[in-house]
Motif scaffolding. Structure first.
Motif, PDB file in Angstrom:
ATOM      1  N   TRP A 207       0.876  -1.165   0.000  1.00  0.00           N
ATOM      2  CA  TRP A 207       0.000   0.000   0.000  1.00  0.00           C
ATOM      3  C   TRP A 207       0.916   1.217   0.000  1.00  0.00           C
ATOM      4  CZ3 TRP A 207      -5.357   0.168   0.122  1.00  0.00           C
ATOM      5  CH2 TRP A 207      -6.008  -1.036   0.344  1.00  0.00           C
TER       6      TRP A 207
ATOM      7  N   LYS B 245      -1.339   3.690  -4.212  1.00  0.00           N
ATOM      8  CA  LYS B 245      -1.278   2.348  -4.760  1.00  0.00           C
ATOM      9  C   LYS B 245      -1.875   1.359  -3.764  1.00  0.00           C
ATOM     10  CE  LYS B 245       2.000  -1.151  -6.257  1.00  0.00           C
ATOM     11  NZ  LYS B 245       3.371  -1.590  -6.171  1.00  0.00           N
ATOM     12  N   ARG B 246      -2.609   0.382  -4.305  1.00  0.00           N
ATOM     13  CA  ARG B 246      -3.168  -0.711  -3.522  1.00  0.00           C
ATOM     14  C   ARG B 246      -2.516  -2.004  -3.969  1.00  0.00           C
ATOM     15  NH1 ARG B 246      -8.874   0.750  -1.739  1.00  0.00           N
ATOM     16  NH2 ARG B 246      -9.029   2.913  -2.358  1.00  0.00           N
TER      17      ARG B 246
ATOM     18  N   GLY C 169      -0.974  -2.076 -10.263  1.00  0.00           N
ATOM     19  CA  GLY C 169       0.326  -1.533 -10.632  1.00  0.00           C
ATOM     20  C   GLY C 169       0.282  -0.044 -10.871  1.00  0.00           C
TER      21      GLY C 169
ATOM     22  N   PRO D 190      -1.398   3.919 -10.555  1.00  0.00           N
ATOM     23  CA  PRO D 190      -2.091   4.691  -9.525  1.00  0.00           C
ATOM     24  C   PRO D 190      -3.601   4.559  -9.686  1.00  0.00           C
ATOM     25  CG  PRO D 190      -0.376   6.007 -10.563  1.00  0.00           C
ATOM     26  CD  PRO D 190      -0.464   4.731 -11.324  1.00  0.00           C
TER      27      PRO D 190
END
Length: 184
Positions: free
Chosen positions: A24, A50-51, A55, A57
């Protein structure tokens, strides 16, 4: 040319490792925070960069429903309405199910232990009452000493044994005592 192969393999392994670790990334003021856990609820969705598994945003998704009646929307004239932040699931269903299952197993273990203790108390109570009745009957009683020899109980030994039986009856024949934690 083994050095380029080693470089290639190292790069490939690093790419695989970074893809395997869920990361994260979010902004807190002027700095970026990198973590393998989700950001706190106080971090707005727009600050999450980012999660895991994504990959690129994030782009805020369009709201699925219209805003509720009476909801005040503060927007500049000519500006598009702000998209509602998507709600992250706050409870993992699988984790909740495992937690509930563990609680049920713990409760079942406690009940089984309570039943075992209650049964042992009932047996001890019955034996103590039977022994007390024998003491009170006045028949001659014998015990075995340390050498294995049989000895007839005198009045002092009989009184001591009667007191011991009385204390066992008081402790095991009444209601279950409460434990220190307040649980019976």
């Amino acid at each position: 040319m083994p050095s380029w192969r080693a470089t290639f393999v190292t790069g490939l392994l690093l790419a695989a490792c970074s893809a395997a670790t869920a990361q994260w990334v979010w902004k807190e003021g002027d700095r970026r925070v990198f973590s393998d856990t989700a950001p706190p609820a106080s971090v707005p969705d727009k600050n999450i960069v980012k999660r895991p598994g994504a990959g690129a945003p994030l782009v805020a998704p369009a709201p699925a429903t219209a805003p509720a009646e009476g909801a005040a929307v503060a927007a500049a004239p000519g500006a598009a309405p702000a998209a509602a932040a998507p709600k992250l699931p706050t409870v993992d269903k699988e984790l909740e199910a495992k937690k509930k299952q563990a609680e049920q197993a713990d409760e079942a273990r406690k009940k089984a232990e309570e039943q075992r203790v209650a049964q042992a108390r009932a047996e001890t109570c019955a034996q103590a009452r039977k022994a007390k009745a024998t003491m009170d009957s006045g028949v001659r009683l014998a015990t075995t000493n340390a050498k294995g020899e049989r000895e007839i109980m005198d009045d002092k030994a009989r009184a001591t044994e009667a007191q011991r039986m009385d204390s066992i009856i008081r402790s095991d024949c009444g209601p279950m005592p409460k434990t220190a934690s307040g649980i019976q």
